[in-house]
Design a protein around this motif. Structure first.
Motif, mmCIF file in Angstrom:
data_model
loop_
_atom_site.group_PDB
_atom_site.id
_atom_site.type_symbol
_atom_site.label_atom_id
_atom_site.label_comp_id
_atom_site.label_asym_id
_atom_site.label_seq_id
_atom_site.Cartn_x
_atom_site.Cartn_y
_atom_site.Cartn_z
ATOM 1 N N GLN A 172 0.842 -1.203 0.000
ATOM 2 C CA GLN A 172 0.000 0.000 0.000
ATOM 3 C C GLN A 172 0.877 1.253 0.000
ATOM 4 O OE1 GLN A 172 -3.559 -0.252 0.103
ATOM 5 N NE2 GLN A 172 -2.986 -2.337 -0.392
ATOM 6 N N GLY A 173 1.974 1.216 -0.695
ATOM 7 C CA GLY A 173 2.831 2.381 -0.830
ATOM 8 C C GLY A 173 3.682 2.677 0.395
ATOM 9 N N GLY A 174 3.595 1.887 1.438
ATOM 10 C CA GLY A 174 4.389 2.190 2.633
ATOM 11 C C GLY A 174 5.019 0.948 3.213
ATOM 12 N N ILE A 175 5.921 1.152 4.146
ATOM 13 C CA ILE A 175 6.551 0.017 4.815
ATOM 14 C C ILE A 175 5.861 -0.147 6.154
ATOM 15 C CG2 ILE A 175 8.691 -0.816 5.846
ATOM 16 C CD1 ILE A 175 10.146 0.930 3.754
ATOM 17 N N ALA A 213 -2.612 -4.025 10.458
ATOM 18 C CA ALA A 213 -1.208 -3.796 10.128
ATOM 19 C C ALA A 213 -0.846 -2.331 10.373
ATOM 20 C CB ALA A 213 -0.940 -4.187 8.672
ATOM 21 N N ARG A 214 -1.722 -1.450 9.956
ATOM 22 C CA ARG A 214 -1.463 -0.015 10.150
ATOM 23 C C ARG A 214 -1.449 0.331 11.637
ATOM 24 N NH1 ARG A 214 -0.865 5.103 8.016
ATOM 25 N NH2 ARG A 214 0.047 4.009 6.278
ATOM 26 N N GLU A 215 -2.449 -0.199 12.363
ATOM 27 C CA GLU A 215 -2.521 0.047 13.818
ATOM 28 C C GLU A 215 -1.232 -0.403 14.516
ATOM 29 O OE1 GLU A 215 -7.080 -1.041 14.490
ATOM 30 O OE2 GLU A 215 -5.762 -1.917 16.013
ATOM 31 N N ALA A 216 -0.794 -1.629 14.160
ATOM 32 C CA ALA A 216 0.412 -2.187 14.790
ATOM 33 C C ALA A 216 1.614 -1.304 14.472
ATOM 34 C CB ALA A 216 0.659 -3.610 14.295
ATOM 35 N N THR A 217 1.709 -0.854 13.234
ATOM 36 C CA THR A 217 2.856 -0.024 12.843
ATOM 37 C C THR A 217 2.827 1.311 13.575
ATOM 38 O OG1 THR A 217 2.669 -1.054 10.675
ATOM 39 C CG2 THR A 217 4.183 0.793 10.866
ATOM 40 N N LEU A 220 3.684 0.393 17.348
ATOM 41 C CA LEU A 220 4.978 -0.209 17.701
ATOM 42 C C LEU A 220 6.162 0.401 16.966
ATOM 43 C CD1 LEU A 220 3.703 -3.884 17.653
ATOM 44 C CD2 LEU A 220 4.145 -2.498 19.688
ATOM 45 N N ARG A 221 5.954 0.788 15.714
ATOM 46 C CA ARG A 221 7.074 1.301 14.907
ATOM 47 C C ARG A 221 6.674 2.525 14.089
ATOM 48 N NH1 ARG A 221 11.379 -1.784 13.601
ATOM 49 N NH2 ARG A 221 12.107 0.228 12.834
ATOM 50 N N PRO A 222 6.253 3.616 14.791
ATOM 51 C CA PRO A 222 5.837 4.801 14.029
ATOM 52 C C PRO A 222 6.942 5.334 13.115
ATOM 53 C CG PRO A 222 6.067 5.299 16.374
ATOM 54 C CD PRO A 222 6.146 3.815 16.240
ATOM 55 N N ASP A 223 8.184 5.046 13.474
ATOM 56 C CA ASP A 223 9.302 5.514 12.642
ATOM 57 C C ASP A 223 9.234 4.949 11.215
ATOM 58 O OD1 ASP A 223 9.946 3.047 14.232
ATOM 59 O OD2 ASP A 223 11.689 3.031 12.919
ATOM 60 N N LEU A 224 8.645 3.745 11.065
ATOM 61 C CA LEU A 224 8.573 3.125 9.732
ATOM 62 C C LEU A 224 7.675 3.916 8.788
ATOM 63 C CD1 LEU A 224 8.198 -0.684 10.507
ATOM 64 C CD2 LEU A 224 10.209 0.490 9.599
ATOM 65 N N LEU A 225 6.651 4.555 9.356
ATOM 66 C CA LEU A 225 5.704 5.293 8.515
ATOM 67 C C LEU A 225 6.345 6.551 7.953
ATOM 68 C CD1 LEU A 225 2.589 4.826 10.783
ATOM 69 C CD2 LEU A 225 3.049 3.669 8.623
ATOM 70 N N LYS A 226 7.387 7.010 8.603
ATOM 71 C CA LYS A 226 8.057 8.232 8.132
ATOM 72 C C LYS A 226 9.137 7.916 7.098
ATOM 73 C CE LYS A 226 7.389 10.284 12.615
ATOM 74 N NZ LYS A 226 8.002 9.469 13.678
ATOM 75 N N ARG A 227 9.542 6.646 7.042
ATOM 76 C CA ARG A 227 10.600 6.254 6.094
ATOM 77 C C ARG A 227 10.051 6.171 4.692
ATOM 78 N NH1 ARG A 227 13.621 0.936 8.065
ATOM 79 N NH2 ARG A 227 14.108 1.649 10.158
ATOM 80 N N VAL A 228 10.896 6.500 3.719
ATOM 81 C CA VAL A 228 10.443 6.331 2.326
ATOM 82 C C VAL A 228 10.909 5.002 1.775
ATOM 83 C CG1 VAL A 228 9.810 7.900 0.498
ATOM 84 C CG2 VAL A 228 11.530 8.616 2.144
#
Ligand code: 6GU
Length: 228
Positions: A172-175, A213-217, A220-228
């Motif tokens: 979905q365009g993100g990690i 998956a989005r909730e977990a990210t 637990l790993r909000p930093d992943l949503l900021k990565r390209v």
């Protein structure tokens, strides 16, 4: 694809490779793996490969000439030389994907206090680390790179579907992280499997999984949503 792993501890690699899915992939000729004993390139007394640092200080430094002789003997056109060293860039899924498109990776396990800078400057294409902590050497890190890259090669994993949906994949365009999984029994210690998963409604199940998956990210790993 071919991997050479250059190490002072060739026997270290015996069971991690034999006792894993990687052995099957090697049998199926998905990739080729060659463990290279760096010591065999030393003409010095006692097959020495390291020496005291110029300028003084603790520990030993791996010699550039022996590493260079080894790499020269392995290198072909199109080879990529990777040094596993804590000063490297941290391995990510994106890097693994890029490496899986190469034809030949030479993974060199750094040891001791370091590697002579002249070898790094002249022979190494990329330095990789596996995280911000200290290991005794690059052996564990080379296995991490081998496994992350090799499992992306067609034929390593039977079910290529499971590659697309897993944690850290570009989805979905993100990690993002993976959604939660459940199997039998349907009730475990009083806790039931989420209703939706036994509803048979595949579209709703897919939506639920994406939300989870989005909730977990996010949690637990909000930093992943900021990565390209
Ligand atoms: Cl590649 N080498 C060493 N010695 N320590 C590490 C590492 C590598 N990656 C994380 N820590």
């Amino acid at each position: 694809m071919k991997f050479d792993i250059v190490t002072l501890f060739p026997n270290y690699f015996n069971s991690p490779i034999k006792e894993s899915l990687l052995a099957k992939a090697i049998d199926k000729k998905v990739f080729n793996l060659n463990i290279v004993d760096l010591r065999s390139f030393s003409n010095l007394n006692h097959k020495q490969v390291d020496d005291k640092p110029y300028g003084g200080g603790a520990g030993m430094v791996m010699r550039a000439d022996i590493l260079a002789a080894c790499v020269q003997s392995l290198k072909k056109r199109g080879s990529k030389v990777i040094l596993l060293d804590p000063t490297g860039q941290t391995v990510t899924q994106k890097i693994a994907l890029q490496l899986s498109k190469e034809t030949h990776l030479i993974l060199i396990c750094g040891r001791y206090e370091g590697v002579d800078q002249r070898f790094k400057d002249k022979y190494v294409d990329t330095q990789l680390s596996i995280g911000d902590y200290v290991l005794n050497g690059g052996e564990v890190a080379s296995l991490v790179v081998l496994e992350t890259v090799a499992r992306l090669l067609p034929g390593t994993i039977g079910n290529s579907d499971s590659l697309e949906n897993e944690s850290f994949s570009d989805r979905q365009g993100g990690i993002q992280l993976d959604y939660p999984h459940y199997t039998r029994p349907e009730v475990f210690e009083g806790i039931s499997v989420p209703e939706i998963l036994i509803s048979g409604n595949h579209q709703k199940i897919e939506e639920w999984r994406q939300n989870k998956a989005r909730e977990a990210t996010e949690k637990l790993r909000p930093d992943l949503l900021k990565r390209v």
